[in-house]
Design a protein around this motif. Structure first.
Motif, PDB file in Angstrom:
ATOM      1  N   SER A  89       0.819  -1.220   0.000  1.00 22.33           N
ATOM      2  CA  SER A  89       0.000   0.000   0.000  1.00 22.33           C
ATOM      3  C   SER A  89       0.850   1.266   0.000  1.00 22.33           C
ATOM      4  O   SER A  89       0.346   2.342  -0.315  1.00 22.33           O
ATOM      5  CB  SER A  89      -0.947   0.000   1.199  1.00 22.33           C
ATOM      6  N   SER A  90       2.128   1.165   0.350  1.00 16.37           N
ATOM      7  CA  SER A  90       3.028   2.321   0.325  1.00 16.37           C
ATOM      8  C   SER A  90       4.007   2.267  -0.845  1.00 16.37           C
ATOM      9  O   SER A  90       4.984   3.008  -0.877  1.00 16.37           O
ATOM     10  CB  SER A  90       3.829   2.409   1.639  1.00 16.37           C
ATOM     11  N   TYR A  91       3.718   1.420  -1.815  1.00 14.67           N
ATOM     12  CA  TYR A  91       4.607   1.236  -2.957  1.00 14.67           C
ATOM     13  C   TYR A  91       3.937   1.709  -4.241  1.00 14.67           C
ATOM     14  O   TYR A  91       2.780   1.373  -4.503  1.00 14.67           O
ATOM     15  CB  TYR A  91       4.990  -0.229  -3.127  1.00 14.67           C
ATOM     16  N   THR A  92       4.665   2.474  -5.020  1.00 16.14           N
ATOM     17  CA  THR A  92       4.271   2.729  -6.392  1.00 16.14           C
ATOM     18  C   THR A  92       4.503   1.437  -7.171  1.00 16.14           C
ATOM     19  O   THR A  92       5.525   0.785  -7.011  1.00 16.14           O
ATOM     20  CB  THR A  92       5.103   3.869  -6.999  1.00 16.14           C
ATOM     21  N   MET A  93       3.521   1.092  -8.000  1.00 20.04           N
ATOM     22  CA  MET A  93       3.590  -0.161  -8.752  1.00 20.04           C
ATOM     23  C   MET A  93       3.614   0.138 -10.240  1.00 20.04           C
ATOM     24  O   MET A  93       2.977   1.095 -10.704  1.00 20.04           O
ATOM     25  CB  MET A  93       2.373  -1.031  -8.432  1.00 20.04           C
ATOM     26  N   GLY A  94       4.305  -0.709 -10.971  1.00 14.86           N
ATOM     27  CA  GLY A  94       4.387  -0.500 -12.411  1.00 14.86           C
ATOM     28  C   GLY A  94       4.301  -1.800 -13.189  1.00 14.86           C
ATOM     29  O   GLY A  94       4.498  -2.885 -12.646  1.00 14.86           O
ATOM     30  N   THR A  97      11.623   4.181 -15.782  1.00 20.86           N
ATOM     31  CA  THR A  97      12.944   3.560 -15.803  1.00 20.86           C
ATOM     32  C   THR A  97      12.951   2.282 -14.979  1.00 20.86           C
ATOM     33  O   THR A  97      12.671   2.323 -13.778  1.00 20.86           O
ATOM     34  CB  THR A  97      13.998   4.528 -15.237  1.00 20.86           C
ATOM     35  N   PRO A  98      13.275   1.142 -15.597  1.00 22.56           N
ATOM     36  CA  PRO A  98      13.280  -0.112 -14.833  1.00 22.56           C
ATOM     37  C   PRO A  98      14.178  -0.075 -13.597  1.00 22.56           C
ATOM     38  O   PRO A  98      13.839  -0.650 -12.564  1.00 22.56           O
ATOM     39  CB  PRO A  98      13.788  -1.135 -15.851  1.00 22.56           C
ATOM     40  N   ALA A  99      15.297   0.625 -13.681  1.00 28.71           N
ATOM     41  CA  ALA A  99      16.247   0.650 -12.565  1.00 28.71           C
ATOM     42  C   ALA A  99      15.673   1.336 -11.331  1.00 28.71           C
ATOM     43  O   ALA A  99      16.218   1.191 -10.232  1.00 28.71           O
ATOM     44  CB  ALA A  99      17.527   1.344 -12.996  1.00 28.71           C
ATOM     45  N   LYS A 100      14.573   2.058 -11.510  1.00 26.59           N
ATOM     46  CA  LYS A 100      13.952   2.744 -10.383  1.00 26.59           C
ATOM     47  C   LYS A 100      13.322   1.762  -9.396  1.00 26.59           C
ATOM     48  O   LYS A 100      13.187   2.053  -8.214  1.00 26.59           O
ATOM     49  CB  LYS A 100      12.872   3.692 -10.909  1.00 26.59           C
ATOM     50  N   ARG A 153      13.619  -3.973 -21.963  1.00 27.53           N
ATOM     51  CA  ARG A 153      12.397  -3.894 -21.164  1.00 27.53           C
ATOM     52  C   ARG A 153      11.857  -2.468 -21.243  1.00 27.53           C
ATOM     53  O   ARG A 153      12.603  -1.494 -21.054  1.00 27.53           O
ATOM     54  CB  ARG A 153      12.699  -4.274 -19.717  1.00 27.53           C
ATOM     55  N   GLU A 154      10.562  -2.343 -21.515  1.00 27.18           N
ATOM     56  CA  GLU A 154       9.978  -1.012 -21.687  1.00 27.18           C
ATOM     57  C   GLU A 154       8.824  -0.784 -20.733  1.00 27.18           C
ATOM     58  O   GLU A 154       8.083  -1.698 -20.370  1.00 27.18           O
ATOM     59  CB  GLU A 154       9.511  -0.798 -23.134  1.00 27.18           C
ATOM     60  N   PHE A 155       8.685   0.468 -20.361  1.00 25.45           N
ATOM     61  CA  PHE A 155       7.622   0.899 -19.467  1.00 25.45           C
ATOM     62  C   PHE A 155       6.266   0.778 -20.148  1.00 25.45           C
ATOM     63  O   PHE A 155       6.118   1.120 -21.327  1.00 25.45           O
ATOM     64  CB  PHE A 155       7.869   2.348 -19.058  1.00 25.45           C
ATOM     65  N   VAL A 156       5.287   0.320 -19.390  1.00 28.75           N
ATOM     66  CA  VAL A 156       3.911   0.244 -19.883  1.00 28.75           C
ATOM     67  C   VAL A 156       3.007   1.202 -19.101  1.00 28.75           C
ATOM     68  O   VAL A 156       2.326   2.049 -19.688  1.00 28.75           O
ATOM     69  CB  VAL A 156       3.363  -1.194 -19.781  1.00 28.75           C
ATOM     70  N   ALA A 157       2.994   1.054 -17.771  1.00 26.76           N
ATOM     71  CA  ALA A 157       2.111   1.873 -16.945  1.00 26.76           C
ATOM     72  C   ALA A 157       2.585   1.833 -15.505  1.00 26.76           C
ATOM     73  O   ALA A 157       3.300   0.908 -15.104  1.00 26.76           O
ATOM     74  CB  ALA A 157       0.667   1.371 -17.037  1.00 26.76           C
ATOM     75  N   ALA A 158       2.177   2.841 -14.746  1.00 28.64           N
ATOM     76  CA  ALA A 158       2.494   2.883 -13.321  1.00 28.64           C
ATOM     77  C   ALA A 158       1.354   3.545 -12.573  1.00 28.64           C
ATOM     78  O   ALA A 158       0.574   4.320 -13.157  1.00 28.64           O
ATOM     79  CB  ALA A 158       3.805   3.620 -13.070  1.00 28.64           C
ATOM     80  N   ILE A 159       1.267   3.245 -11.292  1.00 24.33           N
ATOM     81  CA  ILE A 159       0.220   3.818 -10.440  1.00 24.33           C
ATOM     82  C   ILE A 159       0.829   4.139  -9.083  1.00 24.33           C
ATOM     83  O   ILE A 159       1.602   3.356  -8.528  1.00 24.33           O
ATOM     84  CB  ILE A 159      -0.979   2.853 -10.316  1.00 24.33           C
TER      85      ILE A 159
END
Length: 125
Positions: free
Chosen positions: A30-35, A108-111, A45-51
């Motif tokens: 609940s305290s994590y940004t998810m992607g 950025t995946p490394a994040k 690897r490419e970004f799709v979405a995050a919340i």
């Protein structure tokens, strides 16, 4: 430690819909940004979405904007990706990822600190 397990991938036809899930275990996210990220053979690897961890901020890659929707249910410790109007170029292994309370650098995946093992999505033409 956070363990992430994706599910819901499969083989679909172009134009179909699919919903991916990512169940978290080990601690509440609940305290994590998810992607969501994806990786096709021979590509990065490419970004799709995050919340965001509070759920009201969402971010999308231009290639999926208007077709995919990211959501989360913190009570179930689960992340979702509703994918619509799928195209053959959406074919990839899809990964979920988590990072503690981040709002920048989310493409950025490394994040991200934690990753699932991935689920295959194949879209036939």
């Amino acid at each position: 430690q956070v363990q992430l397990v994706e599910s819901g991938g499969g083989l679909v036809q172009a134009g179909d819909s699919l919903r991916l899930s990512c169940a978290a275990a080990g601690r509440t996210v609940s305290s994590y940004t998810m992607g969501w990220f994806r990786q096709a053979p021979g590509k990065d690897r490419e970004f799709v979405a995050a919340i965001s961890w509070f759920g009201s901020s969402t971010y999308y890659a231009d290639s999926v904007k208007g077709r995919f929707t990211i959501s989360r249910d913190n009570a179930k410790n689960t992340l979702y990706l509703q994918m619509g109007t799928l195209k053959p170029e959406d074919t990839a292994v899809y990964y979920c990822a988590a990072v503690y309370k981040a709002l920048v650098g989310l493409t950025t995946p490394a994040k991200y600190d934690y990753w699932g093992q991935g689920t295959q999505v194949t879209v036939s033409s």
